[in-house]
Design a protein around this motif. Structure first.
Motif, PDB file in Angstrom:
ATOM      1  N   THR A 112       0.831  -1.208   0.000  1.00  0.00           N
ATOM      2  CA  THR A 112       0.000   0.000   0.000  1.00  0.00           C
ATOM      3  C   THR A 112       0.863   1.255   0.000  1.00  0.00           C
ATOM      4  OG1 THR A 112      -1.809  -1.138   1.106  1.00  0.00           O
ATOM      5  CG2 THR A 112      -1.786   1.249   1.288  1.00  0.00           C
ATOM      6  N   VAL A 113       2.079   1.166   0.542  1.00  0.00           N
ATOM      7  CA  VAL A 113       3.013   2.282   0.470  1.00  0.00           C
ATOM      8  C   VAL A 113       3.580   2.324  -0.939  1.00  0.00           C
ATOM      9  CG1 VAL A 113       5.173   3.253   1.322  1.00  0.00           C
ATOM     10  CG2 VAL A 113       3.563   2.194   2.923  1.00  0.00           C
ATOM     11  N   LEU A 114       3.318   3.411  -1.648  1.00  0.00           N
ATOM     12  CA  LEU A 114       3.758   3.527  -3.036  1.00  0.00           C
ATOM     13  C   LEU A 114       5.241   3.843  -3.119  1.00  0.00           C
ATOM     14  CD1 LEU A 114       1.868   5.264  -5.895  1.00  0.00           C
ATOM     15  CD2 LEU A 114       4.302   5.668  -5.619  1.00  0.00           C
ATOM     16  N   ALA A 115       5.705   4.808  -2.307  1.00  0.00           N
ATOM     17  CA  ALA A 115       7.083   5.268  -2.435  1.00  0.00           C
ATOM     18  C   ALA A 115       7.487   6.041  -1.197  1.00  0.00           C
ATOM     19  CB  ALA A 115       7.239   6.148  -3.681  1.00  0.00           C
ATOM     20  N   TYR A 116       8.797   6.257  -1.080  1.00  0.00           N
ATOM     21  CA  TYR A 116       9.372   7.101  -0.031  1.00  0.00           C
ATOM     22  C   TYR A 116       9.881   8.389  -0.678  1.00  0.00           C
ATOM     23  CZ  TYR A 116       9.661   2.581   2.461  1.00  0.00           C
ATOM     24  OH  TYR A 116       9.386   1.368   3.036  1.00  0.00           O
ATOM     25  N   ASP A 117       9.314   9.522  -0.294  1.00  0.00           N
ATOM     26  CA  ASP A 117       9.705  10.859  -0.759  1.00  0.00           C
ATOM     27  C   ASP A 117      10.724  11.369   0.256  1.00  0.00           C
ATOM     28  OD1 ASP A 117       9.799  13.450  -1.732  1.00  0.00           O
ATOM     29  OD2 ASP A 117       7.636  13.692  -1.861  1.00  0.00           O
ATOM     30  N   LEU A 118      12.021  11.336  -0.078  1.00  0.00           N
ATOM     31  CA  LEU A 118      13.075  11.363   0.934  1.00  0.00           C
ATOM     32  C   LEU A 118      13.181  12.668   1.705  1.00  0.00           C
ATOM     33  CD1 LEU A 118      15.953   9.324  -0.752  1.00  0.00           C
ATOM     34  CD2 LEU A 118      13.977   8.531   0.573  1.00  0.00           C
ATOM     35  N   LEU A 119      13.118  13.814   1.043  1.00  0.00           N
ATOM     36  CA  LEU A 119      13.234  15.102   1.732  1.00  0.00           C
ATOM     37  C   LEU A 119      12.361  16.115   1.016  1.00  0.00           C
ATOM     38  CD1 LEU A 119      17.112  15.417   2.329  1.00  0.00           C
ATOM     39  CD2 LEU A 119      15.367  14.912   4.070  1.00  0.00           C
ATOM     40  N   ASN A 120      11.529  16.809   1.742  1.00  0.00           N
ATOM     41  CA  ASN A 120      10.679  17.838   1.137  1.00  0.00           C
ATOM     42  C   ASN A 120      11.457  19.134   0.930  1.00  0.00           C
ATOM     43  OD1 ASN A 120       7.894  18.999   0.490  1.00  0.00           O
ATOM     44  ND2 ASN A 120       8.619  20.393   2.095  1.00  0.00           N
ATOM     45  N   GLU A 121      11.433  19.634  -0.294  1.00  0.00           N
ATOM     46  CA  GLU A 121      11.953  20.963  -0.651  1.00  0.00           C
ATOM     47  C   GLU A 121      13.274  21.294   0.044  1.00  0.00           C
ATOM     48  OE1 GLU A 121       8.821  23.849  -0.207  1.00  0.00           O
ATOM     49  OE2 GLU A 121       7.599  22.907  -1.762  1.00  0.00           O
ATOM     50  N   ASN A 175      12.237  -2.857  -1.987  1.00  0.00           N
ATOM     51  CA  ASN A 175      10.971  -2.894  -2.710  1.00  0.00           C
ATOM     52  C   ASN A 175      10.424  -1.548  -3.184  1.00  0.00           C
ATOM     53  OD1 ASN A 175      10.737  -5.732  -2.370  1.00  0.00           O
ATOM     54  ND2 ASN A 175      10.041  -5.399  -0.272  1.00  0.00           N
ATOM     55  N   HIS A 176      10.527  -0.522  -2.377  1.00  0.00           N
ATOM     56  CA  HIS A 176       9.794   0.710  -2.672  1.00  0.00           C
ATOM     57  C   HIS A 176      10.607   1.677  -3.525  1.00  0.00           C
ATOM     58  CE1 HIS A 176       7.456  -0.668   0.889  1.00  0.00           C
ATOM     59  NE2 HIS A 176       6.468  -0.169   0.169  1.00  0.00           N
ATOM     60  N   PRO A 177       9.958   2.341  -4.479  1.00  0.00           N
ATOM     61  CA  PRO A 177      10.635   3.425  -5.196  1.00  0.00           C
ATOM     62  C   PRO A 177      11.038   4.544  -4.239  1.00  0.00           C
ATOM     63  CG  PRO A 177       8.614   2.793  -6.330  1.00  0.00           C
ATOM     64  CD  PRO A 177       8.595   2.109  -4.994  1.00  0.00           C
ATOM     65  N   LEU A 178      12.145   5.177  -4.542  1.00  0.00           N
ATOM     66  CA  LEU A 178      12.605   6.338  -3.787  1.00  0.00           C
ATOM     67  C   LEU A 178      12.427   7.562  -4.670  1.00  0.00           C
ATOM     68  CD1 LEU A 178      15.966   4.905  -2.379  1.00  0.00           C
ATOM     69  CD2 LEU A 178      13.632   4.611  -1.482  1.00  0.00           C
ATOM     70  N   ILE A 179      11.851   8.614  -4.099  1.00  0.00           N
ATOM     71  CA  ILE A 179      11.592   9.848  -4.844  1.00  0.00           C
ATOM     72  C   ILE A 179      12.535  10.928  -4.333  1.00  0.00           C
ATOM     73  CG2 ILE A 179       9.892  11.631  -5.351  1.00  0.00           C
ATOM     74  CD1 ILE A 179       7.729   9.519  -5.165  1.00  0.00           C
ATOM     75  N   LEU A 180      13.263  11.550  -5.236  1.00  0.00           N
ATOM     76  CA  LEU A 180      14.254  12.563  -4.895  1.00  0.00           C
ATOM     77  C   LEU A 180      13.722  13.938  -5.275  1.00  0.00           C
ATOM     78  CD1 LEU A 180      17.478  10.810  -6.297  1.00  0.00           C
ATOM     79  CD2 LEU A 180      16.260  10.384  -4.145  1.00  0.00           C
ATOM     80  N   ALA A 181      13.674  14.835  -4.300  1.00  0.00           N
ATOM     81  CA  ALA A 181      13.205  16.200  -4.536  1.00  0.00           C
ATOM     82  C   ALA A 181      14.376  17.092  -4.917  1.00  0.00           C
ATOM     83  CB  ALA A 181      12.518  16.739  -3.285  1.00  0.00           C
ATOM     84  N   ALA A 182      14.147  17.971  -5.862  1.00  0.00           N
ATOM     85  CA  ALA A 182      15.164  18.920  -6.294  1.00  0.00           C
ATOM     86  C   ALA A 182      15.372  20.000  -5.240  1.00  0.00           C
ATOM     87  CB  ALA A 182      14.758  19.537  -7.628  1.00  0.00           C
ATOM     88  N   ALA A 183      16.424  20.766  -5.408  1.00  0.00           N
ATOM     89  CA  ALA A 183      16.729  21.866  -4.488  1.00  0.00           C
ATOM     90  C   ALA A 183      15.893  23.097  -4.822  1.00  0.00           C
ATOM     91  CB  ALA A 183      18.221  22.197  -4.557  1.00  0.00           C
ATOM     92  N   GLN A 184      15.953  24.083  -3.917  1.00  0.00           N
ATOM     93  CA  GLN A 184      15.270  25.373  -4.093  1.00  0.00           C
ATOM     94  C   GLN A 184      13.785  25.183  -4.409  1.00  0.00           C
ATOM     95  OE1 GLN A 184      18.819  25.387  -5.857  1.00  0.00           O
ATOM     96  NE2 GLN A 184      19.011  25.457  -3.620  1.00  0.00           N
ATOM     97  N   TRP A 185      13.050  24.796  -3.355  1.00  0.00           N
ATOM     98  CA  TRP A 185      11.608  24.540  -3.448  1.00  0.00           C
ATOM     99  C   TRP A 185      11.313  23.385  -4.422  1.00  0.00           C
ATOM    100  CZ3 TRP A 185      11.253  27.012   0.640  1.00  0.00           C
ATOM    101  CH2 TRP A 185      11.504  28.367   0.791  1.00  0.00           C
ATOM    102  N   SER A 186      12.251  22.471  -4.551  1.00  0.00           N
ATOM    103  CA  SER A 186      12.093  21.320  -5.460  1.00  0.00           C
ATOM    104  C   SER A 186      11.916  21.771  -6.909  1.00  0.00           C
ATOM    105  CB  SER A 186      10.911  20.439  -5.027  1.00  0.00           C
ATOM    106  OG  SER A 186      11.144  19.879  -3.759  1.00  0.00           O
ATOM    107  N   THR A 187      12.718  22.736  -7.323  1.00  0.00           N
ATOM    108  CA  THR A 187      12.637  23.233  -8.698  1.00  0.00           C
ATOM    109  C   THR A 187      13.948  23.064  -9.469  1.00  0.00           C
ATOM    110  OG1 THR A 187      13.297  25.493  -8.090  1.00  0.00           O
ATOM    111  CG2 THR A 187      10.928  24.982  -8.059  1.00  0.00           C
ATOM    112  N   ASN A 188      15.078  22.929  -8.788  1.00  0.00           N
ATOM    113  CA  ASN A 188      16.386  22.976  -9.439  1.00  0.00           C
ATOM    114  C   ASN A 188      16.935  21.568  -9.668  1.00  0.00           C
ATOM    115  OD1 ASN A 188      18.988  23.438 -10.316  1.00  0.00           O
ATOM    116  ND2 ASN A 188      19.691  24.376  -8.406  1.00  0.00           N
ATOM    117  N   PHE A 189      16.713  21.034 -10.875  1.00  0.00           N
ATOM    118  CA  PHE A 189      17.219  19.713 -11.223  1.00  0.00           C
ATOM    119  C   PHE A 189      18.694  19.747 -11.601  1.00  0.00           C
ATOM    120  CE2 PHE A 189      13.776  16.404 -12.129  1.00  0.00           C
ATOM    121  CZ  PHE A 189      12.936  16.913 -11.144  1.00  0.00           C
TER     122      PHE A 189
END
Length: 439
Positions: free
Chosen positions: A208-217, A249-263
């Protein structure tokens, strides 16, 4: 009470490895495959989500506070006005009521596939010794029951660390001190890795857990970006290694820097089963707003996830959502429930006396002693009324908002819910929204 120490040595040993061992996920899990998140049968999993903002990590604007904005500052206001015992009761009841099974049932019935749950470290680490994971921390039971309700109603859960130890962003919504100390202080980095490994060990077998979103913004633009940006992906590698030591098992989601905008902070994917997230608010609903992210995804064969967006008009929601969907990008709007708001799914009616509380949250603490405090019994009554108003059956569902996401409010889900217009709200800028509430 027995406390346990997460095996930090294991996490740090894994983090020191030059590359992650690639282990295929077990059957039954959504996974990252090419530029898509896919179901076990290989079909695309469409992420149509809502974030449960404010629940485990309160934000000042959702309390109508203009100055006291971080969780700890909001808690200080409530304790100052209500006293420690009533403040403790309020927050316990708040967390118990804000998200319940009926909320998950409604979201599923409306057509949402996913919920994103922001987490605060303090509910998982020992408050007396935050270097230790607390197996009795309040957060475990709260997340367990959300996952249980989600499973019962056929909806997926993304777990998101919104407030890492020390603070990964450097602003109010990481509940830190105003600097992204997660990147500066080795002990905070170790705690973050330890917490993620504990979460992964607990939910490793939970489909039921789709993924781990490692760090917000992570890393706000107000920080020393030249110093910090090169340190983001290495931290993700450390966290990923610790997670993969216990959970393949679970996908890991990586957030970009600077409000999750800078890839620009990312190189090629350093492991399999990775996705990438960006956040955009108030952007133009044009291709140019996503082109760099789409280019990255196509170049490296990795899926994208619009982790946060919204907080504008229904017309904008529809245009921005559909533009992202044309590129196969799943989304999670911010946020599901808020106080007297049209830009949310479920609006909490502001109780009598709330403006008196918000007045203290809208000035510096140094001004409190010069202000007339409302009677404590009045404050307590207001807080208890807020909790009752936050129950799904007592909220107002904004039909237009749901429709702007390409979904529909099921009539059966509104049984017992109020159906008045949100007359107390200020007008929303942009196109009119005549179907925002029940007719």
């Amino acid at each position: 009470m027995i406390r346990c120490v997460l095996p930090l040595a294991l996490a740090l040993f894994a983090a020191a490895a030059p590359a992650l061992a690639q282990t295929s996920p077990a059957p039954g899990f959504v996974r990252a495959e090419g530029t898509r998140f896919v179901n076990p049968d290989g079909t695309t999993f469409p992420i149509k989500g809502m974030s449960f903002g404010n629940w485990l990590l309160p934000e000042g604007y959702m309390f109508k506070f203009k100055v006291q904005r971080s969780p700890r500052e909001i808690e200080d206001v409530i304790e100052y006005l209500a006293g420690p015992e009533e403040a403790e009761r309020f927050w316990r009841d708040f967390r118990d009521v804000y998200i319940r099974e009926e909320d998950l049932a409604f979201l599923k019935a409306a057509g949402f596939t996913t919920v994103r749950v922001p987490l605060h470290w303090k509910f998982f680490l020992d408050p007396q010794d935050p270097s230790r994971v607390d197996p009795d921390g309040e957060g475990w039971a709260l997340i367990d029951r959300v996952i249980g309700w989600a499973k019962a109603h056929g909806i997926k859960v993304i777990l998101d660390i919104h407030a890492a130890p020390g603070g990964q962003t450097g602003v109010n919504h990481d509940d830190g001190v105003g600097y992204p100390l997660t990147f500066y202080v080795p002990e905070f980095r170790r705690r973050t890795i330890a917490m993620w490994q504990a979460i992964a060990a607990r939910y490793r077998d939970e489909t039921t857990v789709l993924a781990y979103d490692l760090l917000n913004e992570p890393i706000s633009p107000y920080s020393d970006t030249d110093y910090l940006n090169p340190r983001l992906e290495p931290l993700y590698q450390e966290i990923a290694a610790a997670i993969r030591a216990v959970d393949p098992n679970h996908p890991l989601i990586l957030a970009a820097a600077q409000w999750s905008t800078n890839f620009g902070v990312f190189g090629p994917p350093f492991a399999e089963n990775l996705g990438y997230t960006y956040h955009k608010f108030w952007a133009s609903p044009e291709r140019r707003e996503v082109q760099d992210y789409v280019n990255f995804a196509n170049r490296w064969g990795a899926p994208l996830f619009l982790g946060e967006t919204g907080e504008l008009t229904d017309d904008w929601n529809e245009k921005y959502r559909t533009m992202n969907e044309r590129f196969g990008i799943g989304w999670s709007f911010w946020t599901y429930k808020n106080l007297d708001s049209r830009s949310t799914v479920s609006s909490i009616t502001k109780p009598a006396g709330w403006d008196e509380i918000a007045r203290f949250g809208s000035v510096p603490r140094s001004a409190w002693e010069t202000m007339v405090k409302p009677p404590r019994d009045q404050v307590v009554a207001t807080l208890r009324a807020y909790v009752e108003n936050a129950r799904f059956a007592n909220t107002t569902v904004n039909r237009g908002y749901v429709a702007s996401l390409g979904l529909k409010v099921p009539e059966a889900a509104l049984t017992g819910a109020p159906c008045g217009r949100l007359a107390s709200l200020e007008p929303v800028s942009g196109p009119s929204q005549p179907e925002n509430a029940c007719p």
